[in-house]
Design a protein around this motif. Sequence first.
Motif, PDB file in Angstrom:
ATOM      1  N   GLN A   1       4.145   3.011   8.687  1.00  0.00           N
ATOM      2  CA  GLN A   1       2.731   2.691   8.684  1.00  0.00           C
ATOM      3  C   GLN A   1       2.184   2.810   7.272  1.00  0.00           C
ATOM      4  N   SER A   2       1.038   2.175   7.047  1.00  0.00           N
ATOM      5  CA  SER A   2       0.356   2.318   5.766  1.00  0.00           C
ATOM      6  C   SER A   2      -0.179   3.734   5.651  1.00  0.00           C
ATOM      7  N   TRP A   3      -0.264   4.208   4.412  1.00  0.00           N
ATOM      8  CA  TRP A   3      -0.822   5.539   4.157  1.00  0.00           C
ATOM      9  C   TRP A   3      -1.832   5.411   3.030  1.00  0.00           C
ATOM     10  N   GLY A   4      -3.013   5.966   3.227  1.00  0.00           N
ATOM     11  CA  GLY A   4      -4.111   5.816   2.282  1.00  0.00           C
ATOM     12  C   GLY A   4      -4.139   6.816   1.147  1.00  0.00           C
ATOM     13  N   GLY A   5      -3.107   7.608   1.008  1.00  0.00           N
ATOM     14  CA  GLY A   5      -3.079   8.588  -0.083  1.00  0.00           C
ATOM     15  C   GLY A   5      -3.513   9.969   0.363  1.00  0.00           C
TER      16      GLY A   5
ATOM     17  N   ASP B   1      -6.185  11.580   0.536  1.00  0.00           N
ATOM     18  CA  ASP B   1      -7.366  11.761   1.386  1.00  0.00           C
ATOM     19  C   ASP B   1      -7.072  11.410   2.843  1.00  0.00           C
ATOM     20  N   ASP B   2      -5.960  10.752   3.095  1.00  0.00           N
ATOM     21  CA  ASP B   2      -5.559  10.328   4.438  1.00  0.00           C
ATOM     22  C   ASP B   2      -4.589  11.371   5.020  1.00  0.00           C
ATOM     23  N   GLN B   3      -5.135  12.531   5.387  1.00  0.00           N
ATOM     24  CA  GLN B   3      -4.302  13.662   5.792  1.00  0.00           C
ATOM     25  C   GLN B   3      -3.938  13.684   7.269  1.00  0.00           C
TER      26      GLN B   3
ATOM     27  N   LEU C   1       3.063   6.828  -2.542  1.00  0.00           N
ATOM     28  CA  LEU C   1       2.121   5.914  -3.180  1.00  0.00           C
ATOM     29  C   LEU C   1       2.930   4.913  -3.998  1.00  0.00           C
TER      30      LEU C   1
ATOM     31  N   SER D   1       0.873  -1.174   0.000  1.00  0.00           N
ATOM     32  CA  SER D   1       0.000   0.000   0.000  1.00  0.00           C
ATOM     33  C   SER D   1       0.902   1.212   0.000  1.00  0.00           C
ATOM     34  N   GLY D   2       0.301   2.378   0.098  1.00  0.00           N
ATOM     35  CA  GLY D   2       1.099   3.573   0.320  1.00  0.00           C
ATOM     36  C   GLY D   2       1.748   3.473   1.691  1.00  0.00           C
TER      37      GLY D   2
END
Length: 117
Positions: free
Chosen positions: A41-45, A47-49, A115, A31-32
């Motif tokens: 940690q994972s990052w959702g892009g 929108d995940d501010q 990403l 994932s990101g």
Amino acid sequence: MQFHEVSFDGAKPVDGYGPGFFRVDGTVIQSGILLTANKVQSWGGFDDQAPLTALAGQVDVLFVGTGANIAHAPKDLTNRLQDLGIGVEVMASDTACRTYNVILAEGRRIALAALPV
């Protein structure tokens, strides 16, 4: 030419990356990612501010990897981070990973949000 061994003093560099994944400290993340000297940690892009703004006071610069190609990060996000005292450098993810590793070895307060390519 003289070569010097790179030391990360316990920090976690990006070991590798490829289509859809990153490898950090031997662990594959599909994932990101959001990476600091001591946290992965994972990052959702974009929108995940929340995890990015939580870096305020902890890092001076955030390298943002936009995937296989360089793209613009949302202006509201970069403005918000800059208002919090975090410089933002946007580049393709492969370049962001390499830049993060070089600057991390210098012991600076940085983070990487990237990403997958």
